[in-house]
Structures are given as C-alpha cells and as structure tokens.
Design an enzyme around this catalytic site. Structure first.
Site, PDB file in Angstrom:
ATOM      1  N   HIS A 112       0.918  -1.366  -0.091  1.00  0.00           N
ATOM      2  CA  HIS A 112      -0.047   0.132  -0.187  1.00  0.00           C
ATOM      3  C   HIS A 112       0.778   1.191   0.274  1.00  0.00           C
ATOM      4  CE1 HIS A 112      -3.532   2.506   0.671  1.00  0.00           C
ATOM      5  NE2 HIS A 112      -2.932   2.931   1.791  1.00  0.00           N
ATOM      6  N   GLU A 145       2.238   1.912  -3.534  1.00  0.00           N
ATOM      7  CA  GLU A 145       1.001   2.424  -4.354  1.00  0.00           C
ATOM      8  C   GLU A 145       1.073   3.815  -4.332  1.00  0.00           C
ATOM      9  OE1 GLU A 145      -3.278   3.715  -3.697  1.00  0.00           O
ATOM     10  OE2 GLU A 145      -3.101   1.474  -3.089  1.00  0.00           O
ATOM     11  N   HIS A 146       1.091   4.484  -2.854  1.00  0.00           N
ATOM     12  CA  HIS A 146       1.283   5.789  -2.774  1.00  0.00           C
ATOM     13  C   HIS A 146       2.380   6.396  -3.527  1.00  0.00           C
ATOM     14  CE1 HIS A 146      -1.894   6.846   0.618  1.00  0.00           C
ATOM     15  NE2 HIS A 146      -1.932   5.722   0.283  1.00  0.00           N
ATOM     16  N   GLU A 159      -3.823   7.502   7.607  1.00  0.00           N
ATOM     17  CA  GLU A 159      -5.045   7.299   6.889  1.00  0.00           C
ATOM     18  C   GLU A 159      -5.408   5.917   7.754  1.00  0.00           C
ATOM     19  OE1 GLU A 159      -5.845   4.494   2.747  1.00  0.00           O
ATOM     20  OE2 GLU A 159      -3.812   5.983   3.176  1.00  0.00           O
TER      21      GLU A 159
END
Length: 453
Positions: free
Chosen positions: A68, A71-72, A148
C-alpha cells in the site's frame, strides 16, 4: 415486477451470458505483459488500468503495508514526471486517476476521453520501470498512510472489528494481515523494503493492461507495443498462488471494546473460493445463500430481523468467491435501540441454522437469482466496472471468461445445493465472532479484548 427489472432481464437475454456487450480481445507482448481490450462505443470515453499480481497476501509478518505504501509512492515521480505531476497531466487532459491495493492485487487506473488514451499509457509505462524512490518522499508518505490507518481503522470501530475478525480467522495466513499494514510495521518500514518490492513485482511480466471503452483492439495493441513493448520483462512473476490457510479447529470469539456509540456484531465462516471448492457449484451456492440473507428488501435479514422483529437497526451478509485463496462468508448486525446485542447475535445464528436445516423455497430462490442477474446488467453499464472485472479476474487467475457463464451457473443452483453448503461450511467450528462493545468507563471490570477458542 418493476419496469426497471424487466428491462434488465431483457438485456440479459439480448447480451451474451454475463451481460457483456462485446468480447474481450487479448494480446501478449514479447516481454510477457498481457493486454486485454473490451470495446464499448456508447460514449467517447475509456478506462485504462494496469494490474500487478501482488497485494497484501504476499507480504510477510513484520513488513505489512509495503504494498500500500508503494502504491502511494507510485505518484511521487520519475526522471520525466515530477512528484504529483502524474495526476496534473491526467487532469489537464480532462481525466482523473487513482489506485487501490487489495489482498490479491494492486491496480492503477485512468478515466479519460478515448482520444487521450495514449497519455495514460505513456505515463504508466514510465512509472512501471523508472520510479524514483526517494527517502524524503518516502518519510512523508509513510506518515500519510499511518494517518490513514488512524482515521479509517483505529478511529472507526466497525473497521477495527473487521480487522480483528480477519486477524483471528486467518491467524496463520496472509489474509489475516491488514492491507494498510499494522501500525508497528509502518513505523519500522524502510525505503529498502519498497525498493525490493518494486524490483520484484513491478514488471511487464507480472502486469496486465486492461482497456475498456470507445477503442478498437488493434489501436490499443499498437499503443501497448509502443509504450510497454520495449520495457524489460523482468523475472518470472514472483507472486505465486498462496497456500490455503490451515483448516479451522474450533469457533473463536473476541469481545472488543472501542469508542463506539452502539454495539456491533460481525461473524464470518471460513469458506472456499472456486479453485478450493470440493465441487465447482459450491461457490455459486454460497453466493446465492448470501443473497437469500441480504439481497434486497425482501431478503431474510432485512425482513425478519429489521422489520418484522425489530431486533436490528441494520443487518447484512456477504460472500465473494473471486479471490486467490479461500476466504470468508460474513454476517453482521447492529442492534436496534434497547435491544440486547446477544439477542441479535442469536437471531443471526438462528438464520444460519435455518438454512442448514431447511431447503430454501423455489420462489424465494428464483427472486434472488433474478436480482443477481439484474445487478450484473446494471454493473456492466459502467465502462470502469467492465475494466475492473476483467482486470480482477485475470489477475487472480480465474480469467475473464469466468463471467461468460456466471449467470448460467447461478441459475443452475438448486435449493438442495444451498442447504448442503450451509450445512458443510456454516457450522460453529468454522466461525469467528467479534462482539464490539462501546468503551466502558474507567474502572469498569477488565476482560475486554479477550479471545476465546
């Protein structure tokens, strides 16, 4: 029957099975990258997606969240495109873009006018092999992901309950690890972890390009050859099919306290996906079983627990057979005001027991089949959904052809088969249950968070 439903069912008859308006054209580049195109000329728009066959399930303990975070970082620039410029370029061309990480895959997409497709492919090819992973950007983005996690999980009691459920149900399997990562792992994550992940998994050989919309296949194949064809293919895909989790040996219950306004109950049963099923009809029977419980206002949970008995403010069920490894069949509910949470929990268990003990009526089953058929047609009205389904099915190994006979296999399920899968899989020894309790005042008795097996 409503006019909308009649229209949808007519569309099912007119379209090929599964509700698709056109066949998928495929092409494989010399470097191993697969290209799949579904033409849909209803509007001059296109969705382009690049899927990598790697996700949370491929992480190992102590390094969760790396998929993840990378991905950022894919939006933080290459030598040709500066940090944040990817989205700016897409926006200047009238489109929008985003990405998502799942347990089974990581995907990136752009939605544009069809004459702007090449812009998206050029940018995706660039960051597939030329990503700049810099310490300063990594430190900032890791903090973004940690925040997040606080907002979406730790400060969201229901998300926390679901995370806890998966961790307990899959205590010896990758599906038990949160996609966003455990906070302790995010705090210790290093840039080298992302570099290793990127080098291992981000290559044409482990990627699929999916394009749906107002395009012709040959046009897309030519653009794919132009922008991706010259990239080094990379090693054979390192993401292999995960082994199934060990079979459960008994029910598990967690009492979880959080700053919730109301109690909440969620339970899940370990069930197979299509490759792991003993019979190929079982996942489709499980999908219909979920529909009987929670497909429309006439479904059992809404009609019996919410409206008739007033036990639940809301209740639902879910099962998705499309995954790289066996997964879970979920039931959940929020008790109505002044209702004992244990009464709702028992009511949910009673609904499961009734499905194990009695065959579903033919009329009830026919209604659910019609609703699933209508849902398929409505979803395929979206070009984005078409690309999403193709990419997901290809990446998990089912192949896009799976959808062609999906409705046929749904229609073939019998009441007896539904009762069989309920008796076989929805039994206590396969169940994990999480009870979410509103936070007790300080000084209250201890015991919250205890796991019982």
């Amino acid at each position: 029957m409503t006019l909308r439903l009649l229209t949808a069912l007519a569309a099912v008859v007119l379209l090929v099975p599964g509700g698709h308006a056109a066949e998928v054209a495929t092409h494989k580049l010399d470097n191993g990258m697969e290209v799949l195109v579904r033409p849909d000329h209803r509007a001059p728009v296109v969705t382009a997606m690049v899927w990598y066959r790697v996700g949370g399930i491929d992480e190992y303990p102590g390094r969760t969240g790396v998929a993840h975070v990378l991905e950022h970082m894919m939006f933080k620039g290459t030598e040709e495109v500066g940090p944040g410029e990817f989205a700016e370029i897409i926006a200047r061309n009238g489109g929008d873009d985003n990405a998502f990480t799942g347990q089974d895959y990581t995907a990136y997409f752009e939605k544009l006018a069809s004459d702007r497709l090449e812009v998206a492919l050029r940018l995706e090819a660039d960051r597939m092999v030329n990503l700049l992973l810099q310490e300063e950007q990594f430190a900032k983005e890791t903090q973004v992901v940690m925040e997040e996690r606080r907002l979406r999980v730790e400060d969201d009691p229901r998300s926390l309950a679901h995370e806890t459920l998966r961790a307990v149900a899959f205590d010896a399997h990758g599906y038990g690890q949160p996609i966003i990562g455990w906070m302790e792992d995010l705090e210790s994550l290093e840039l080298a972890d992302l570099e290793t992940w990127y080098d291992r998994y981000y290559s044409p050989r482990n990627a699929r390009l999916v394009v749906a919309g107002d395009v012709e296949p040959e046009q897309v194949f030519e653009l794919a050859e132009k922008h991706f064809g010259g990239l080094p293919g990379g090693a054979e895909p390192a993401a292999v099919d995960p082994k199934p989790a060990p079979e459960p040996r008994g029910s598990r219950t967690v009492d979880l306290e959080a700053q919730a306004r109301v109690p909440y109950t969620v339970m899940a049963y370990r069930v197979p996906n299509l490759p792991a099923a003993d019979a190929n009809w079982e996942p489709f029977a499980l999908r219909l079983l979920a529909g009987i419980l929670d497909e429309g206002r006439s479904a059992r949970l809404a009609s019996r627990l919410v409206r008739d008995r007033g036990l639940a403010a809301s209740a639902g069920a879910h099962y998705g057979p499309e995954s790289r490894a066996p997964g879970l069949f979920y039931l959940e509910g929020t008790p109505a005001p002044d209702t004992d949470p244990e009464a709702l929990e028992q009511a949910l268990l009673d609904q499961v027991a009734s499905l194990r003990e009695e065959a579903v009526g033919k009329d009830e089953l026919a209604r659910v089949k019609r609703q699933i058929a209508a849902s398929e047609v409505f979803q395929n009205d979206s070009v984005f959904y078409q690309a999403m389904e193709i990419g997901k099915l290809e990446t998990i190994g089912y192949g896009h052809e799976y959808r062609k006979n999906y409705l046929e296999r749904i229609r073939a399920v019998t009441p007896e088969q539904i009762q069989k899968v309920a008796a076989k899989y929805l039994k206590p020894q396969r169940r994990t249950l999480v009870r979410l309790h509103p936070q007790k005042p300080q000084g209250a008795p201890k015991g919250a968070g205890e796991v019982r097996q």
